[in-house]
Write a protein that holds these residues in place. Structure first.
Motif, PDB file in Angstrom:
ATOM      1  N   LYS A 134       0.823  -1.163  -0.042  1.00 56.81           N
ATOM      2  CA  LYS A 134       0.056  -0.056   0.003  1.00 56.81           C
ATOM      3  C   LYS A 134       0.960   1.179  -0.067  1.00 56.81           C
ATOM      4  O   LYS A 134       0.396   2.281  -0.690  1.00 56.81           O
ATOM      5  CB  LYS A 134      -0.944  -0.182   1.131  1.00 56.81           C
ATOM      6  N   VAL A 135       1.666   1.175   0.643  1.00 53.44           N
ATOM      7  CA  VAL A 135       2.704   2.469   0.749  1.00 53.44           C
ATOM      8  C   VAL A 135       3.803   2.461   0.066  1.00 53.44           C
ATOM      9  O   VAL A 135       4.298   3.446  -0.634  1.00 53.44           O
ATOM     10  CB  VAL A 135       3.254   2.515   2.476  1.00 53.44           C
ATOM     11  N   GLY A 136       4.431   1.345  -0.432  1.00 53.47           N
ATOM     12  CA  GLY A 136       5.438   1.284  -1.253  1.00 53.47           C
ATOM     13  C   GLY A 136       5.310   0.990  -2.728  1.00 53.47           C
ATOM     14  O   GLY A 136       6.087   1.199  -3.612  1.00 53.47           O
ATOM     15  N   GLY A 137       4.077   0.582  -2.899  1.00 50.82           N
ATOM     16  CA  GLY A 137       3.852  -0.109  -4.250  1.00 50.82           C
ATOM     17  C   GLY A 137       4.208  -1.280  -4.791  1.00 50.82           C
ATOM     18  O   GLY A 137       4.288  -1.514  -6.021  1.00 50.82           O
ATOM     19  N   THR A 138       5.075  -2.251  -4.082  1.00 54.04           N
ATOM     20  CA  THR A 138       5.641  -3.332  -4.591  1.00 54.04           C
ATOM     21  C   THR A 138       4.772  -4.515  -4.512  1.00 54.04           C
ATOM     22  O   THR A 138       4.335  -5.077  -3.711  1.00 54.04           O
ATOM     23  CB  THR A 138       6.925  -3.636  -3.367  1.00 54.04           C
ATOM     24  N   GLU A 139       4.911  -4.826  -5.747  1.00 59.22           N
ATOM     25  CA  GLU A 139       3.824  -6.059  -6.217  1.00 59.22           C
ATOM     26  C   GLU A 139       4.359  -7.187  -5.443  1.00 59.22           C
ATOM     27  O   GLU A 139       3.403  -8.208  -4.900  1.00 59.22           O
ATOM     28  CB  GLU A 139       3.924  -6.333  -7.726  1.00 59.22           C
ATOM     29  N   ALA A 140       5.545  -7.538  -5.402  1.00 59.41           N
ATOM     30  CA  ALA A 140       6.095  -8.634  -4.657  1.00 59.41           C
ATOM     31  C   ALA A 140       5.445  -8.901  -3.246  1.00 59.41           C
ATOM     32  O   ALA A 140       4.988 -10.051  -2.829  1.00 59.41           O
ATOM     33  CB  ALA A 140       7.768  -8.919  -4.670  1.00 59.41           C
ATOM     34  N   ASN A 141       5.107  -7.707  -2.667  1.00 61.15           N
ATOM     35  CA  ASN A 141       4.535  -7.788  -1.248  1.00 61.15           C
ATOM     36  C   ASN A 141       3.131  -8.017  -1.152  1.00 61.15           C
ATOM     37  O   ASN A 141       2.519  -8.502  -0.338  1.00 61.15           O
ATOM     38  CB  ASN A 141       4.762  -6.454  -0.650  1.00 61.15           C
ATOM     39  N   ALA A 142       2.531  -7.450  -2.399  1.00 62.16           N
ATOM     40  CA  ALA A 142       1.050  -7.979  -2.602  1.00 62.16           C
ATOM     41  C   ALA A 142       0.681  -9.242  -2.806  1.00 62.16           C
ATOM     42  O   ALA A 142       0.017  -9.975  -2.057  1.00 62.16           O
ATOM     43  CB  ALA A 142       0.585  -6.936  -3.397  1.00 62.16           C
ATOM     44  N   VAL A 143       1.581  -9.856  -3.476  1.00 60.74           N
ATOM     45  CA  VAL A 143       1.462 -11.523  -3.753  1.00 60.74           C
ATOM     46  C   VAL A 143       1.770 -12.248  -2.473  1.00 60.74           C
ATOM     47  O   VAL A 143       1.031 -13.172  -2.192  1.00 60.74           O
ATOM     48  CB  VAL A 143       2.573 -11.841  -5.013  1.00 60.74           C
ATOM     49  N   CYS A 144       2.645 -11.746  -1.694  1.00 65.35           N
ATOM     50  CA  CYS A 144       3.046 -12.368  -0.583  1.00 65.35           C
ATOM     51  C   CYS A 144       1.867 -12.500   0.574  1.00 65.35           C
ATOM     52  O   CYS A 144       1.480 -13.323   1.028  1.00 65.35           O
ATOM     53  CB  CYS A 144       4.394 -11.915   0.267  1.00 65.35           C
ATOM     54  N   ALA A 145       1.190 -11.295   0.503  1.00 62.14           N
ATOM     55  CA  ALA A 145       0.248 -11.136   1.697  1.00 62.14           C
ATOM     56  C   ALA A 145      -0.943 -11.811   0.956  1.00 62.14           C
ATOM     57  O   ALA A 145      -1.802 -12.359   1.793  1.00 62.14           O
ATOM     58  CB  ALA A 145       0.031  -9.530   1.734  1.00 62.14           C
ATOM     59  N   ALA A 146      -1.387 -11.664  -0.179  1.00 67.79           N
ATOM     60  CA  ALA A 146      -2.351 -12.332  -0.593  1.00 67.79           C
ATOM     61  C   ALA A 146      -2.400 -13.872  -0.626  1.00 67.79           C
ATOM     62  O   ALA A 146      -3.146 -14.402  -0.148  1.00 67.79           O
ATOM     63  CB  ALA A 146      -2.752 -12.073  -2.195  1.00 67.79           C
ATOM     64  N   ASN A 147      -1.104 -14.427  -0.814  1.00 68.67           N
ATOM     65  CA  ASN A 147      -0.828 -15.903  -0.865  1.00 68.67           C
ATOM     66  C   ASN A 147      -1.206 -16.268   0.863  1.00 68.67           C
ATOM     67  O   ASN A 147      -1.438 -17.430   1.157  1.00 68.67           O
ATOM     68  CB  ASN A 147       0.477 -16.164  -0.861  1.00 68.67           C
ATOM     69  N   ILE A 148      -0.654 -15.504   1.729  1.00 68.08           N
ATOM     70  CA  ILE A 148      -0.712 -15.716   3.270  1.00 68.08           C
ATOM     71  C   ILE A 148      -2.224 -16.035   3.398  1.00 68.08           C
ATOM     72  O   ILE A 148      -2.710 -17.131   4.324  1.00 68.08           O
ATOM     73  CB  ILE A 148      -0.072 -14.801   4.115  1.00 68.08           C
TER      74      ILE A 148
END
Length: 416
Positions: A127-141
């Motif tokens: 949300k703050v940094g815009g990094t897609e890899a973090n979104a993928v990780c959060a969604a997977n968890i």
């Protein structure tokens, strides 16, 4: 003992925060409500739920994004605490399991609270940094737990797990709800089927114990879970259940029971004795985080519980902060009924156990009372700036469950 503080010029009003926002609009309304006491009228959930609308709203997220990008403190310091946390890395692998046990044999609940911290922290980085890899990780968890977890069990502590991890899981989901790779429907169903029944059972039956047996935090975490699930699922009945319990519930988590005695100190500041103050300060500070989360989530849906009952919660936060920052506070003997028989027990002095414990709960309170509605929060401010800032999150405050009882990162998300 209850006297009006010269630092509080209260006026009664029948306007809810939602009504005031509709008539006055935005920042003007929020400032005007600083002096208001919300009436104890029948409650109704918002006609339209706001998203994101739990611990963080769109304005919070945008402010953090802009300030971090500009390299401005204190947001940058808060961001640096986030990205340094091992849970905030996109390489985190979930450990979703069907049954979570807290209390008794076979405890494994650390799997859940560590994964929730990772989901939340990765969601914040996206949300703050815009990094897609973090979104993928959060969604997977979140997707893994939503489709795997079927029960939360154990001894009485199962109700703590259902409360604490219910509201936290829902908050991580709320940040991810607009991400295409996140299965919102699965999360909504799991929370309603696995967490809510335990939350509701506890607030309704209190594990078949005397109504005063369980400390305030047991009620509070279950109230917070019901509120968060209500928001995530746009379930008005659940939302109303939590807010109504905050105002008038029978247990120790409702506001009058959580803050049973009021005072004014020699400097004229209003204080409120917290229900767990005679127990220890770790659980007392935990209460600031649990009730604070409820108030912040309600605020973002248009309800000002922060100011409810002449700002009773602020008085408690000032009391807890003053004592934990090293100053003396008054204490009235606290007596309650225990077990199933309601056998009487009493505490005659405030407990110094774990005094000064650091938990990331103070930024939310300081930036609400002092910055959002411009009140003098002397003791909360001192606790935050002198002992806590900048706030980290799960993983920064030890490895046991107490370090994960709050999601944290308030400097990044609430500084104003």
């Amino acid at each position: 003992m209850s006297r009006t503080s010269p630092h509080e010029h209260l006026r009664r009003t029948e306007l809810s925060r939602r009504g005031l926002l509709k008539t006055a609009g935005g920042l003007t309304a929020a400032a005007a409500l600083g002096g208001a006491t919300v009436a104890t009228t029948a409650h109704a959930a918002p006609a339209t739920f706001t998203h994101p609308g739990m611990l963080h709203n769109a304005g919070d997220i945008n402010r953090a994004k802009v300030r971090v990008a500009a390299g401005t403190d204190p947001w940058l310091s808060g961001w640096n605490r986030l990205i340094a946390n091992s849970h905030a890395q996109s390489t985190w692998t979930n450990r979703a399991t069907a049954t979570i046990i807290r209390g008794g044999d076979g405890q494994n609940y650390s799997l859940l609270y560590n994964d929730i911290a990772a989901a939340y922290q990765n969601a914040l980085r996206w949300k703050v940094g815009g990094t897609e890899a973090n979104a993928v990780c959060a969604a997977n968890i979140l997707n893994a737990w939503s489709t795997t977890l079927t029960s939360v069990t154990g001894n009485a502590d199962r109700f703590l797990a259902a409360g604490l991890y219910g509201w936290q899981f829902a908050n991580a989901c709320e940040l991810m709800r607009d991400y295409s790779g996140f299965n919102l429907a699965a999360a909504q169903t799991m929370l309603a089927n696995v967490f809510y029944p335990l939350n509701n059972s506890f607030l309704t039956n209190h594990n078949d114990a005397c109504i005063t047996n369980y400390w305030a935090n047991w009620d509070l975490c279950n109230m917070a879970s019901i509120l968060a699930i209500g928001i995530l699922n746009e379930d008005s009945a659940k939302y109303d259940q939590a807010v109504t319990y905050f105002k008038s519930g029978a247990g120790n988590g409702s506001i009058a029971h959580a803050v049973p005695y009021l005072y004014t100190d020699s400097d004229g500041y209003a204080l409120g004795q917290w229900q767990e103050s005679g127990r220890d300060q770790g659980h007392t500070v935990l209460g600031m985080g649990q009730m604070g989360a409820i108030c912040e989530m309600a605020w973002n849906q248009g309800d000002d519980l922060y100011s409810y009952d002449s700002r009773r919660f602020m008085k408690a936060a000032q009391y807890v902060a003053k004592y934990n920052a090293g100053s003396d506070v008054p204490f009235t003997t606290y007596t309650w009924g225990t077990g199933q028989s309601c056998a009487q027990s009493s505490q005659t002095v405030i407990s110094s156990a774990s005094r000064g414990q650091i938990r990331p709960v103070w930024a939310m309170l300081h930036f609400h009372y002092n910055r959002r509605i411009s009140l003098d929060d002397k003791y909360i401010s001192a606790m935050y700036y002198n002992l806590v800032a900048p706030e980290g999150g799960g993983g920064d405050y030890g490895s046991d469950s107490g370090g994960y009882d709050q999601l944290g990162f308030g400097t990044l998300m609430y500084a104003k």
